[in-house]
Write a protein that holds these residues in place. Sequence first.
Motif, PDB file in Angstrom:
ATOM      1  N   UNK A 110      23.297  76.190  40.397  1.00  0.00           N
ATOM      2  CA  UNK A 110      23.805  77.547  40.611  1.00  0.00           C
ATOM      3  C   UNK A 110      23.099  78.542  39.690  1.00  0.00           C
ATOM      4  N   UNK A 111      22.844  78.135  38.463  1.00  0.00           N
ATOM      5  CA  UNK A 111      22.213  79.036  37.491  1.00  0.00           C
ATOM      6  C   UNK A 111      20.710  79.163  37.751  1.00  0.00           C
ATOM      7  N   UNK A 112      20.034  78.044  38.002  1.00  0.00           N
ATOM      8  CA  UNK A 112      18.581  78.033  38.189  1.00  0.00           C
ATOM      9  C   UNK A 112      18.278  77.751  39.659  1.00  0.00           C
ATOM     10  N   UNK A 113      18.096  78.792  40.422  1.00  0.00           N
ATOM     11  CA  UNK A 113      17.880  78.628  41.856  1.00  0.00           C
ATOM     12  C   UNK A 113      16.485  78.117  42.185  1.00  0.00           C
ATOM     13  N   UNK A 114      15.512  78.358  41.341  1.00  0.00           N
ATOM     14  CA  UNK A 114      14.130  78.056  41.683  1.00  0.00           C
ATOM     15  C   UNK A 114      13.669  76.673  41.232  1.00  0.00           C
ATOM     16  N   UNK A 115      14.495  75.883  40.587  1.00  0.00           N
ATOM     17  CA  UNK A 115      14.068  74.573  40.124  1.00  0.00           C
ATOM     18  C   UNK A 115      14.389  73.502  41.164  1.00  0.00           C
ATOM     19  N   UNK A 116      13.570  72.460  41.178  1.00  0.00           N
ATOM     20  CA  UNK A 116      13.770  71.350  42.101  1.00  0.00           C
ATOM     21  C   UNK A 116      14.377  70.198  41.312  1.00  0.00           C
ATOM     22  N   UNK A 117      15.588  69.786  41.682  1.00  0.00           N
ATOM     23  CA  UNK A 117      16.279  68.737  40.956  1.00  0.00           C
ATOM     24  C   UNK A 117      16.395  67.446  41.757  1.00  0.00           C
ATOM     25  N   UNK A 118      16.060  67.488  43.035  1.00  0.00           N
ATOM     26  CA  UNK A 118      16.266  66.314  43.873  1.00  0.00           C
ATOM     27  C   UNK A 118      15.424  65.131  43.420  1.00  0.00           C
ATOM     28  N   UNK A 119      14.191  65.370  42.995  1.00  0.00           N
ATOM     29  CA  UNK A 119      13.362  64.264  42.526  1.00  0.00           C
ATOM     30  C   UNK A 119      13.906  63.682  41.223  1.00  0.00           C
ATOM     31  N   UNK A 120      14.512  64.512  40.388  1.00  0.00           N
ATOM     32  CA  UNK A 120      15.097  64.024  39.146  1.00  0.00           C
ATOM     33  C   UNK A 120      16.334  63.181  39.418  1.00  0.00           C
ATOM     34  N   UNK A 121      17.094  63.542  40.431  1.00  0.00           N
ATOM     35  CA  UNK A 121      18.288  62.767  40.768  1.00  0.00           C
ATOM     36  C   UNK A 121      17.893  61.385  41.276  1.00  0.00           C
ATOM     37  N   UNK A 122      16.839  61.316  42.095  1.00  0.00           N
ATOM     38  CA  UNK A 122      16.391  60.014  42.597  1.00  0.00           C
ATOM     39  C   UNK A 122      15.937  59.106  41.458  1.00  0.00           C
ATOM     40  N   UNK A 123      15.214  59.662  40.508  1.00  0.00           N
ATOM     41  CA  UNK A 123      14.742  58.875  39.366  1.00  0.00           C
ATOM     42  C   UNK A 123      15.918  58.411  38.522  1.00  0.00           C
TER      43      UNK A 123
ATOM     44  N   UNK B 111      19.516  54.204  36.666  1.00  0.00           N
ATOM     45  CA  UNK B 111      20.895  53.766  36.486  1.00  0.00           C
ATOM     46  C   UNK B 111      21.172  52.465  37.209  1.00  0.00           C
ATOM     47  N   UNK B 112      20.627  52.320  38.409  1.00  0.00           N
ATOM     48  CA  UNK B 112      20.798  51.080  39.169  1.00  0.00           C
ATOM     49  C   UNK B 112      20.124  49.912  38.458  1.00  0.00           C
TER      50      UNK B 112
ATOM     51  N   UNK C 165      10.524  49.080  36.524  1.00  0.00           N
ATOM     52  CA  UNK C 165      10.576  50.541  36.408  1.00  0.00           C
ATOM     53  C   UNK C 165       9.178  51.139  36.255  1.00  0.00           C
ATOM     54  N   UNK C 166       8.314  50.500  35.462  1.00  0.00           N
ATOM     55  CA  UNK C 166       6.943  50.989  35.322  1.00  0.00           C
ATOM     56  C   UNK C 166       6.214  50.948  36.660  1.00  0.00           C
ATOM     57  N   UNK C 167       6.427  49.887  37.414  1.00  0.00           N
ATOM     58  CA  UNK C 167       5.776  49.772  38.727  1.00  0.00           C
ATOM     59  C   UNK C 167       6.275  50.864  39.667  1.00  0.00           C
ATOM     60  N   UNK C 168       7.581  51.052  39.725  1.00  0.00           N
ATOM     61  CA  UNK C 168       8.135  52.050  40.629  1.00  0.00           C
ATOM     62  C   UNK C 168       7.764  53.466  40.226  1.00  0.00           C
ATOM     63  N   UNK C 169       7.698  53.734  38.924  1.00  0.00           N
ATOM     64  CA  UNK C 169       7.322  55.092  38.491  1.00  0.00           C
ATOM     65  C   UNK C 169       5.832  55.352  38.679  1.00  0.00           C
ATOM     66  N   UNK C 170       5.007  54.313  38.693  1.00  0.00           N
ATOM     67  CA  UNK C 170       3.575  54.533  38.930  1.00  0.00           C
ATOM     68  C   UNK C 170       3.288  54.760  40.408  1.00  0.00           C
TER      69      UNK C 170
END
Length: 70
Positions: free
Chosen positions: A9-22, A27-28, A62-67
């Motif tokens: 709501x505060x920052x309309x121009x930022x993309x957070x969806x990729x951060x949520x997936x990571x 967490x999983x 995690x290293x494999x998936x993040x690469x």
Amino acid sequence: MGLYCIRRYIHHNEVFYSHINIALRQGLLLAICSLICLFLLVINALTWWSGILIVSFITLIEFYLSSQEY
């Protein structure tokens, strides 16, 4: 999730969806690591080196998936 809505709501121009997936993936993986260690603890098979091997294996995943992300 509430903090996510407030930040969005505060920052309309930022993309957070990729951060949520990571964050969900990490967490999983942490939950899987914890469950494996707890299972081994219940059956009295958890030693310090088996715990280190489990954490190392999860870290390599995690290293494999993040690469693979661009």
